[in-house]
Scaffold this motif. Sequence first.
Motif, PDB file in Angstrom:
ATOM      1  N   LEU A 198      10.504   2.473   1.194  1.00  0.00           N
ATOM      2  CA  LEU A 198       9.990   1.808   2.391  1.00  0.00           C
ATOM      3  C   LEU A 198       8.461   1.896   2.436  1.00  0.00           C
ATOM      4  N   LEU A 199       7.911   3.035   2.022  1.00  0.00           N
ATOM      5  CA  LEU A 199       6.460   3.185   1.961  1.00  0.00           C
ATOM      6  C   LEU A 199       5.861   2.168   0.996  1.00  0.00           C
ATOM      7  N   ALA A 200       6.479   2.016  -0.171  1.00  0.00           N
ATOM      8  CA  ALA A 200       5.990   1.038  -1.146  1.00  0.00           C
ATOM      9  C   ALA A 200       6.036  -0.379  -0.574  1.00  0.00           C
ATOM     10  N   GLN A 201       7.109  -0.689   0.161  1.00  0.00           N
ATOM     11  CA  GLN A 201       7.220  -2.014   0.769  1.00  0.00           C
ATOM     12  C   GLN A 201       6.139  -2.206   1.833  1.00  0.00           C
ATOM     13  N   TYR A 202       5.895  -1.183   2.631  1.00  0.00           N
ATOM     14  CA  TYR A 202       4.856  -1.275   3.660  1.00  0.00           C
ATOM     15  C   TYR A 202       3.474  -1.471   3.034  1.00  0.00           C
ATOM     16  N   LEU A 203       3.203  -0.774   1.949  1.00  0.00           N
ATOM     17  CA  LEU A 203       1.912  -0.928   1.276  1.00  0.00           C
ATOM     18  C   LEU A 203       1.768  -2.342   0.713  1.00  0.00           C
ATOM     19  N   ALA A 204       2.876  -2.915   0.245  1.00  0.00           N
ATOM     20  CA  ALA A 204       2.852  -4.304  -0.221  1.00  0.00           C
ATOM     21  C   ALA A 204       2.541  -5.249   0.941  1.00  0.00           C
ATOM     22  N   CYS A 205       3.108  -4.943   2.121  1.00  0.00           N
ATOM     23  CA  CYS A 205       2.818  -5.748   3.314  1.00  0.00           C
ATOM     24  C   CYS A 205       1.344  -5.656   3.683  1.00  0.00           C
ATOM     25  N   VAL A 206       0.788  -4.442   3.606  1.00  0.00           N
ATOM     26  CA  VAL A 206      -0.624  -4.255   3.922  1.00  0.00           C
ATOM     27  C   VAL A 206      -1.496  -5.050   2.954  1.00  0.00           C
ATOM     28  N   VAL A 213      -2.455   1.938   6.163  1.00  0.00           N
ATOM     29  CA  VAL A 213      -2.033   2.737   5.006  1.00  0.00           C
ATOM     30  C   VAL A 213      -1.692   4.166   5.419  1.00  0.00           C
ATOM     31  N   PRO A 214      -2.624   4.912   6.077  1.00  0.00           N
ATOM     32  CA  PRO A 214      -2.221   6.255   6.520  1.00  0.00           C
ATOM     33  C   PRO A 214      -1.085   6.226   7.542  1.00  0.00           C
TER      34      PRO A 214
END
Length: 230
Positions: A56-64, A87-88
């Motif tokens: 989920l973190l990787a997906q969120y970073l892709a969204c960012v 990011v944080p």
Amino acid sequence: MDFKKYLYRGMFYILGLLLLALGIILNTKTELGVSPITSVSYGISVIFDFNFADVLLAQYLACVAAEIVLHLYSKNKKMVIIDILQVPLSVIFTRFTHIFDVLIPNLGQFTDSWIGSVGGRLFFLIVSIVLTGLGVAMSLNARLIPNPGDGIVQAISDVFGLSLGMAKNGFDIFNVVVAVVIGAFAGRYLLGIGIGTVLAVIGVGRVVAVYNKLFLEKTLLISGLEPEES
């Protein structure tokens, strides 16, 4: 805005993120279908036996990253700062989800209990949708750093001139399609997609709407985001 109102604003924001994280995890634990925004992460974590919070973190970073590209494309450089601050936030938020993921078991394993029955899991699915909706409403109404899942929808809406609802529906459909494709390649069709996915699409928005109708004005006043006299 005085210190007390800053404090209230921060409390609404943090509580909203906690409720959102709890709602997301409880949704997955019902095993009736996850929400569209987490369907890709859930599918990848199950297929490859990865930690759900890390995916989920990787997906969120892709969204960012996508938000940054969209805002640079639209020459809205001020929003890039907000994007980077996500990011944080993503790291902290997904650690919350990891804690809840460890603490809450899959409900389907309780085969000899009401909790593990279809009715019991449907009940907890509804609870998860309510928690998710409350989390979304409270964190967004604090008007601080948006969750990347909400931030990317807002960016798409702004850049392409779409209504927020249209952008949200389109992004949800995109996630579900990607999740279905990933599951199909692994021979596990509709992995994580089910009645819970459909109810989440319908229900979360309704919970946000009800919350805003009943509590938005009071929340803004307490947080110092609106004048006390209108």
